[in-house]
Design a protein around this motif. Structure first.
Motif, PDB file in Angstrom:
ATOM      1  N   SER A   1       0.825  -1.210   0.000  1.00 39.39           N
ATOM      2  CA  SER A   1       0.000   0.000   0.000  1.00 39.39           C
ATOM      3  C   SER A   1       0.857   1.257   0.000  1.00 39.39           C
ATOM      4  O   SER A   1       2.067   1.218   0.265  1.00 39.39           O
ATOM      5  CB  SER A   1      -0.921   0.016   1.221  1.00 39.39           C
ATOM      6  OG  SER A   1      -0.151   0.213   2.402  1.00 39.39           O
TER       7      SER A   1
ATOM      8  N   VAL B   1      -5.693   7.848  -1.227  1.00 36.13           N
ATOM      9  CA  VAL B   1      -5.096   6.635  -1.801  1.00 36.13           C
ATOM     10  C   VAL B   1      -4.193   5.926  -0.788  1.00 36.13           C
ATOM     11  O   VAL B   1      -3.453   5.010  -1.150  1.00 36.13           O
ATOM     12  CB  VAL B   1      -4.288   6.967  -3.082  1.00 36.13           C
ATOM     13  CG1 VAL B   1      -5.203   7.493  -4.176  1.00 36.13           C
ATOM     14  CG2 VAL B   1      -3.153   7.948  -2.787  1.00 36.13           C
TER      15      VAL B   1
ATOM     16  N   GLU C   1      -4.384   2.211  -0.985  1.00 33.33           N
ATOM     17  CA  GLU C   1      -4.317   1.602  -2.318  1.00 33.33           C
ATOM     18  C   GLU C   1      -2.936   0.996  -2.562  1.00 33.33           C
ATOM     19  O   GLU C   1      -1.927   1.482  -2.046  1.00 33.33           O
ATOM     20  CB  GLU C   1      -4.591   2.662  -3.387  1.00 33.33           C
ATOM     21  CG  GLU C   1      -5.956   3.326  -3.307  1.00 33.33           C
ATOM     22  CD  GLU C   1      -7.084   2.392  -3.713  1.00 33.33           C
ATOM     23  OE1 GLU C   1      -6.814   1.465  -4.504  1.00 33.33           O
ATOM     24  OE2 GLU C   1      -8.209   2.590  -3.237  1.00 33.33           O
TER      25      GLU C   1
ATOM     26  N   SER D   1      -1.383   0.222  -8.651  1.00 34.86           N
ATOM     27  CA  SER D   1      -2.655   0.600  -9.273  1.00 34.86           C
ATOM     28  C   SER D   1      -2.758   2.112  -9.514  1.00 34.86           C
ATOM     29  O   SER D   1      -3.747   2.581 -10.088  1.00 34.86           O
ATOM     30  CB  SER D   1      -3.828   0.146  -8.397  1.00 34.86           C
ATOM     31  OG  SER D   1      -3.871   0.897  -7.174  1.00 34.86           O
TER      32      SER D   1
END
Length: 276
Positions: free
Chosen positions: A113, A163, A166, A170
């Motif tokens: 992440s 984000v 995330e 990506s």
């Protein structure tokens, strides 16, 4: 004129100049076999500056940053950080002296992440050991909490809240570059080296990144050395710059003056065009 009265003044001026210098490179030379990557390079970066290091591809820019950070130490010359000679010092020891960098090619960890990638920037401040792990609630946990607090503050500073969880693979390129800058800032450096932080970005993404670099200097007190091909960025945010060509210095000073130097023009667009 009595030179005895001048010498102390010169010493004071030299001492004051040295006190403001974060980085000083003296006659740096680095060879790879028979290839001379850089030679006779002298530069200094003052505290609070954003300093641009530019030049055509293969001119020696990344070699200089690798010499400064200890990856490929110079074979000749010396490198001083805050007045301390760090020539030949191992990269992790340079990092512990407050130097952080980003790389020309993204060095993020895919499958992890944004938060975890930025947290890795805190490694120079971590002190892992068997005993600290065994006594986790008393030693390791408080340290982990402190490191996460720093990372959360950096995420807020770099506007990455949306984000944070995330996976970095990506994300679009502009955000990946921002995450890499955030990871470097997580180390809380006093001197930051950015190797082409805006490569591949569109104009809007470049404007965002330029703003974050300025804020890092103005709000966090970070001195910045930036390698960049976009001359609009160099003239827009850099206080001074130095131009390399075939490993040698061909121009240094205030950006708008340096980019008008005929030698710099020739190095970038060729002699036939420069003559027109």
């Amino acid at each position: 004129m009595d030179t005895r009265t001048i010498a102390p003044e010169l010493k004071v001026a030299a001492s004051a100049a040295a006190a403001t210098r974060v980085l000083e490179c003296r006659d740096v030379e680095r060879r790879f076999g028979g290839l001379v990557a850089v030679t006779g390079v002298n530069l200094h970066v003052d505290r609070g500056e954003i300093f641009g290091l530019v030049g055509p591809n293969g001119s020696g820019k990344t070699t200089m940053t690798n010499a400064i950070t200890g990856f490929f130490p110079p074979q000749k010359g010396s490198i001083l950080l805050n007045g301390e000679d760090i020539t030949g010092l191992a990269p992790h020891k340079v990092a512990r002296r407050g130097v952080a960098r980003t790389f020309q090619n993204l060095a993020l960890f895919n499958g992890m992440s944004v938060l975890d990638n930025i947290l890795l920037g805190r490694h120079v401040h971590m002190h892992p050991s068997i005993w600290r792990t065994a006594l986790y609630p008393w030693f390791a946990k408080p340290e982990e909490v402190r490191n996460r607090e720093v990372v959360e503050e950096i995420i807020d500073f770099m506007q990455l809240e949306n984000v944070r969880d995330e996976h970095v693979d990506s994300l679009p390129l502009g955000l990946k570059k921002r995450v890499e800058l955030a990871r470097a800032l997580a180390a809380r450096p006093s001197f930051l080296i950015l190797d082409e932080p805006m490569a591949g970005m569109n104009q809007e993404e470049k404007a965002y990144m330029a703003r974050f670099i300025l804020d890092a200097r103005d709000e966090r007190g970070v001195t910045v050395l930036i390698i960049e091909h976009h001359m609009d960025i160099i003239t827009g945010i850099c206080d001074r710059m130095l131009v390399l060509s075939y490993g040698e210095v061909i121009g240094t000073g205030i950006p708008r003056e340096v980019i008008a130097d005929p030698r710099v023009v020739k190095a970038y667009i060729g002699g036939s065009h420069a003559a027109q």
